[in-house]
Design a protein around this motif. Structure first.
Motif, PDB file in Angstrom:
ATOM      1  N   GLU A   1       3.844   4.100   8.813  1.00 22.54           N
ATOM      2  CA  GLU A   1       3.309   3.295   9.219  1.00 22.54           C
ATOM      3  C   GLU A   1       0.991   3.709   9.281  1.00 22.54           C
ATOM      4  O   GLU A   1       0.551   3.575   8.609  1.00 22.54           O
ATOM      5  CB  GLU A   1       2.884   1.982  10.724  1.00 22.54           C
ATOM      6  N   GLU A   2       1.344   5.090   9.873  1.00 23.07           N
ATOM      7  CA  GLU A   2      -0.072   5.985   9.852  1.00 23.07           C
ATOM      8  C   GLU A   2      -0.703   6.083   8.789  1.00 23.07           C
ATOM      9  O   GLU A   2      -1.303   6.042   7.552  1.00 23.07           O
ATOM     10  CB  GLU A   2       0.002   7.121  11.084  1.00 23.07           C
ATOM     11  N   GLY A   3       0.669   6.633   8.361  1.00 23.62           N
ATOM     12  CA  GLY A   3       0.664   6.848   6.450  1.00 23.62           C
ATOM     13  C   GLY A   3      -0.220   6.136   5.953  1.00 23.62           C
ATOM     14  O   GLY A   3      -1.123   6.459   5.023  1.00 23.62           O
ATOM     15  N   MET A   4       0.532   4.792   5.663  1.00 18.89           N
ATOM     16  CA  MET A   4       0.276   3.817   5.425  1.00 18.89           C
ATOM     17  C   MET A   4      -1.388   3.285   5.450  1.00 18.89           C
ATOM     18  O   MET A   4      -2.199   2.960   4.477  1.00 18.89           O
ATOM     19  CB  MET A   4       1.609   2.197   5.087  1.00 18.89           C
ATOM     20  N   MET A   5      -2.040   3.161   6.831  1.00 18.15           N
ATOM     21  CA  MET A   5      -2.946   3.039   7.115  1.00 18.15           C
ATOM     22  C   MET A   5      -4.088   3.748   6.486  1.00 18.15           C
ATOM     23  O   MET A   5      -5.189   3.768   5.762  1.00 18.15           O
ATOM     24  CB  MET A   5      -3.336   3.074   8.635  1.00 18.15           C
ATOM     25  N   LYS A   6      -3.929   5.409   6.138  1.00 15.63           N
ATOM     26  CA  LYS A   6      -4.396   6.241   6.241  1.00 15.63           C
ATOM     27  C   LYS A   6      -4.581   5.843   4.699  1.00 15.63           C
ATOM     28  O   LYS A   6      -5.804   5.889   3.893  1.00 15.63           O
ATOM     29  CB  LYS A   6      -4.332   8.272   6.221  1.00 15.63           C
TER      30      LYS A   6
ATOM     31  N   GLY B   1      -8.562   5.020   2.159  1.00 17.57           N
ATOM     32  CA  GLY B   1      -8.854   5.783   1.242  1.00 17.57           C
ATOM     33  C   GLY B   1      -9.401   5.194   0.147  1.00 17.57           C
ATOM     34  O   GLY B   1      -9.968   5.358  -0.248  1.00 17.57           O
ATOM     35  N   LEU B   2      -7.916   3.787  -0.313  1.00 20.15           N
ATOM     36  CA  LEU B   2      -7.978   2.722  -1.302  1.00 20.15           C
ATOM     37  C   LEU B   2      -9.787   2.418  -0.607  1.00 20.15           C
ATOM     38  O   LEU B   2     -11.009   1.911  -1.659  1.00 20.15           O
ATOM     39  CB  LEU B   2      -7.155   1.813  -1.529  1.00 20.15           C
TER      40      LEU B   2
ATOM     41  N   ALA C   1      -3.708   2.600  -8.636  1.00 19.40           N
ATOM     42  CA  ALA C   1      -3.505   3.165  -7.809  1.00 19.40           C
ATOM     43  C   ALA C   1      -3.018   1.820  -6.110  1.00 19.40           C
ATOM     44  O   ALA C   1      -2.534   1.874  -5.174  1.00 19.40           O
ATOM     45  CB  ALA C   1      -4.951   3.611  -7.027  1.00 19.40           C
ATOM     46  N   THR C   2      -4.474   0.797  -6.292  1.00 15.18           N
ATOM     47  CA  THR C   2      -4.462  -0.729  -5.129  1.00 15.18           C
ATOM     48  C   THR C   2      -2.373  -1.358  -5.381  1.00 15.18           C
ATOM     49  O   THR C   2      -1.790  -1.036  -4.613  1.00 15.18           O
ATOM     50  CB  THR C   2      -5.226  -1.796  -5.217  1.00 15.18           C
ATOM     51  N   LYS C   3      -2.040  -1.310  -6.339  1.00 20.09           N
ATOM     52  CA  LYS C   3      -0.916  -1.931  -7.339  1.00 20.09           C
ATOM     53  C   LYS C   3       0.157  -1.052  -6.927  1.00 20.09           C
ATOM     54  O   LYS C   3       1.463  -1.458  -6.402  1.00 20.09           O
ATOM     55  CB  LYS C   3      -0.533  -1.789  -8.357  1.00 20.09           C
ATOM     56  N   ALA C   4      -0.368  -0.106  -6.532  1.00 21.81           N
ATOM     57  CA  ALA C   4       0.689   1.131  -6.730  1.00 21.81           C
ATOM     58  C   ALA C   4       1.253   0.906  -4.770  1.00 21.81           C
ATOM     59  O   ALA C   4       2.365   1.251  -4.104  1.00 21.81           O
ATOM     60  CB  ALA C   4       0.776   2.296  -7.241  1.00 21.81           C
TER      61      ALA C   4
ATOM     62  N   GLU D   1      -3.256   7.583  -9.529  1.00 26.39           N
ATOM     63  CA  GLU D   1      -4.041   6.663  -9.347  1.00 26.39           C
ATOM     64  C   GLU D   1      -5.230   6.940  -9.311  1.00 26.39           C
ATOM     65  O   GLU D   1      -6.218   6.790 -10.255  1.00 26.39           O
ATOM     66  CB  GLU D   1      -3.327   5.018  -9.506  1.00 26.39           C
ATOM     67  N   MET D   2      -5.172   7.197  -8.317  1.00 23.69           N
ATOM     68  CA  MET D   2      -6.640   7.312  -7.212  1.00 23.69           C
ATOM     69  C   MET D   2      -7.212   8.786  -8.180  1.00 23.69           C
ATOM     70  O   MET D   2      -8.134   8.801  -8.089  1.00 23.69           O
ATOM     71  CB  MET D   2      -6.564   7.842  -6.184  1.00 23.69           C
ATOM     72  N   ASN D   3      -6.671   9.394  -7.998  1.00 30.07           N
ATOM     73  CA  ASN D   3      -7.377  10.726  -8.771  1.00 30.07           C
ATOM     74  C   ASN D   3      -7.233  10.930 -10.305  1.00 30.07           C
ATOM     75  O   ASN D   3      -8.432  11.483 -11.040  1.00 30.07           O
ATOM     76  CB  ASN D   3      -6.455  11.865  -8.132  1.00 30.07           C
ATOM     77  N   ALA D   4      -7.211   9.342 -10.965  1.00 29.81           N
ATOM     78  CA  ALA D   4      -7.021   9.432 -12.943  1.00 29.81           C
ATOM     79  C   ALA D   4      -8.806   8.217 -12.594  1.00 29.81           C
ATOM     80  O   ALA D   4      -9.091   7.953 -13.734  1.00 29.81           O
ATOM     81  CB  ALA D   4      -6.038   8.588 -13.182  1.00 29.81           C
ATOM     82  N   GLY D   5      -9.115   7.993 -10.954  1.00 28.64           N
ATOM     83  CA  GLY D   5      -9.762   6.600 -11.138  1.00 28.64           C
ATOM     84  C   GLY D   5      -9.827   5.094 -11.780  1.00 28.64           C
ATOM     85  O   GLY D   5     -10.119   4.367 -11.442  1.00 28.64           O
ATOM     86  N   ASN D   6      -7.623   5.126 -11.181  1.00 31.57           N
ATOM     87  CA  ASN D   6      -7.834   3.796 -11.593  1.00 31.57           C
ATOM     88  C   ASN D   6      -7.565   2.876 -10.647  1.00 31.57           C
ATOM     89  O   ASN D   6      -6.230   3.652  -9.910  1.00 31.57           O
ATOM     90  CB  ASN D   6      -6.833   3.931 -12.057  1.00 31.57           C
ATOM     91  N   LYS D   7      -8.866   3.166  -9.622  1.00 30.57           N
ATOM     92  CA  LYS D   7      -8.291   2.673  -8.063  1.00 30.57           C
ATOM     93  C   LYS D   7      -7.538   0.484  -8.000  1.00 30.57           C
ATOM     94  O   LYS D   7      -6.582   0.680  -7.447  1.00 30.57           O
ATOM     95  CB  LYS D   7      -9.685   2.398  -7.741  1.00 30.57           C
ATOM     96  N   HIS D   8      -7.683   0.076  -9.422  1.00 33.41           N
ATOM     97  CA  HIS D   8      -7.026  -1.180  -9.291  1.00 33.41           C
ATOM     98  C   HIS D   8      -5.370  -0.446  -9.243  1.00 33.41           C
ATOM     99  O   HIS D   8      -4.340  -1.642  -8.680  1.00 33.41           O
ATOM    100  CB  HIS D   8      -7.440  -2.562 -10.522  1.00 33.41           C
TER     101      HIS D   8
END
Length: 138
Positions: A35-40, A44-45, A114-117, A105-112
């Motif tokens: 759960e803590e990992g998911m919150m981080k 980050g997102l 990354a959010t879907k993942a 995805e986040m490192n590639a700049g694809n925030k959306h």
């Protein structure tokens, strides 16, 4: 004589580790760490902070690799052949895979993306809890 004592000690140590049970307390601790990992990851997102996100992904993946479902029988070997065990292992593999997708995805700049993942990871968590912990209709 000395070699016999060492051999007996090694056999005793091996048998203890073979029969070591993953306790409910360990499971609860690991679920809280997931759960803590998911919150981080979520933080980050939301803050566009790749460092926090990466720490969350790493924490989630590390803990997911060791978490085990509750044991229904006395035999650990028998437990590993149950639907519950196999299903939870499969869910864990998916969580690890989708968590890695978040980082990529986040490192590639694809925030959306990354959010879907992230949502896929959350879906796998909920799916496992529904089947293993019988969360439905609560």
């Amino acid at each position: 004589m000395y070699k016999n004592i060492i051999a007996i000690g090694l056999i005793a140590l091996f048998s203890l580790t073979l029969h070591a049970e993953y306790t409910d307390e360990e499971r609860i601790r690991d679920m809280k760490a997931m759960e803590e990992g998911m919150m981080k990851i979520q933080k980050g997102l939301l803050t566009n902070d790749r460092n926090i996100l990466s720490k969350g992904v790493n924490q989630l993946q590390q803990v997911t690799r060791k978490v085990e479902p509750p044991i229904d029988s006395n035999s650990i070997l028998a437990q590993k052949n149950t639907y519950k065990y196999k299903f939870s292992r499969k869910q864990g593999e998916k969580i690890i895979h989708f968590a890695e997708d978040i980082k990529v995805e986040m490192n590639a700049g694809n925030k959306h993306s990354a959010t879907k993942a992230f949502v896929k990871v959350l879906d796998e968590c909920i799916s496992c809890h529904n089947k293993i912990r019988k969360w439905q209709n609560r």
